[in-house]
Design a protein around this motif. Sequence first.
Motif, short mmCIF file in Angstrom:
data_model
loop_
_atom_site.label_atom_id
_atom_site.label_comp_id
_atom_site.label_asym_id
_atom_site.label_seq_id
_atom_site.Cartn_x
_atom_site.Cartn_y
_atom_site.Cartn_z
N SER A 244 0.83 -1.20 0.00
CA SER A 244 0.00 0.00 0.00
C SER A 244 0.86 1.25 0.00
CB SER A 244 -0.91 0.02 1.24
OG SER A 244 -1.63 1.23 1.29
N LEU A 245 0.62 2.13 -0.97
CA LEU A 245 1.31 3.42 -0.98
C LEU A 245 0.55 4.44 -0.13
CD1 LEU A 245 2.46 3.65 -4.69
CD2 LEU A 245 3.87 3.23 -2.68
N SER A 246 -0.67 4.09 0.27
CA SER A 246 -1.42 4.94 1.19
C SER A 246 -1.02 4.58 2.61
CB SER A 246 -2.92 4.70 1.02
OG SER A 246 -3.32 5.00 -0.29
N ALA A 247 -1.24 5.48 3.53
CA ALA A 247 -0.87 5.23 4.92
C ALA A 247 -1.74 4.13 5.52
CB ALA A 247 -1.01 6.51 5.73
N VAL A 248 -1.08 3.18 6.19
CA VAL A 248 -1.76 2.12 6.93
C VAL A 248 -1.33 2.22 8.39
CG1 VAL A 248 -1.98 0.57 4.96
CG2 VAL A 248 0.03 0.43 6.40
N TYR A 249 -2.16 1.68 9.28
CA TYR A 249 -1.86 1.77 10.71
C TYR A 249 -1.09 0.53 11.14
CZ TYR A 249 -2.39 2.62 15.67
OH TYR A 249 -2.14 2.85 16.99
N PHE A 250 0.06 0.73 11.77
CA PHE A 250 0.86 -0.35 12.31
C PHE A 250 0.56 -0.46 13.81
CE2 PHE A 250 3.19 0.97 8.54
CZ PHE A 250 3.44 -0.25 7.94
N ASP A 251 -0.21 -1.49 14.20
CA ASP A 251 -0.65 -1.66 15.58
C ASP A 251 0.51 -1.68 16.57
OD1 ASP A 251 -3.26 -1.87 14.67
OD2 ASP A 251 -3.18 -4.04 14.56
N LYS A 252 1.52 -2.49 16.28
CA LYS A 252 2.63 -2.66 17.22
C LYS A 252 3.40 -1.37 17.45
CE LYS A 252 2.09 -7.16 17.47
NZ LYS A 252 1.45 -7.78 18.58
#
Length: 185
Positions: free
Chosen positions: A77-85
């Motif tokens: 994904s070139l869009s921002a994704v949320y990294f939980d850790k």
Amino acid sequence: MIGRLKKWLERWGYMLMCVLCAAVVLLSALWTKRADAQTEMAQNALHSMDETLKKHQDGQREKLCAPCEGDVIRPFSLSAVYFDKAGMYGVHSGIDFDAPPGSAVYAMLSGTVVQAMDGCVCIREGDLECRIRGIREICCAEGETVNAGEKIGTAGGRVPFEGEGHVCASLIQNGTAVDFAALLP
């Protein structure tokens, strides 16, 4: 108190509204510029991917192999994704695969191992480089030549910002991350 506020607003209210409007226009311009830059980056990556696909279709390169046998759990994904850790947003320039600890991790392409340490193996072949993270035990060495599909380690290592329990693989062509999902068998 209210009387003083009223007088201040009568005197400076118009100026305050002008400054606020200018701030909104400036923020909108910055947001648009950022969106344009992300769109350009995405178009460059797609163009790069199209050329990679063409080379593979023309038989100039062998097909890529999946880095492990698990399912995709987070796509490119070139869009921002949320990294939980990590508790943050960022671009996900790789593909995450479900990989139980101890399962085999394979070379995605044939080439030379340019890095084999800290749970990460990088393999380079021409203008392509694959990076595979989340490897607990690495069974290849820097400078060694590996073939696509050859075992290079076992899963179970930690992926930076993402944690454990999966393998993250990325493909870089001429310094640009490529969504390689369409190239996998």
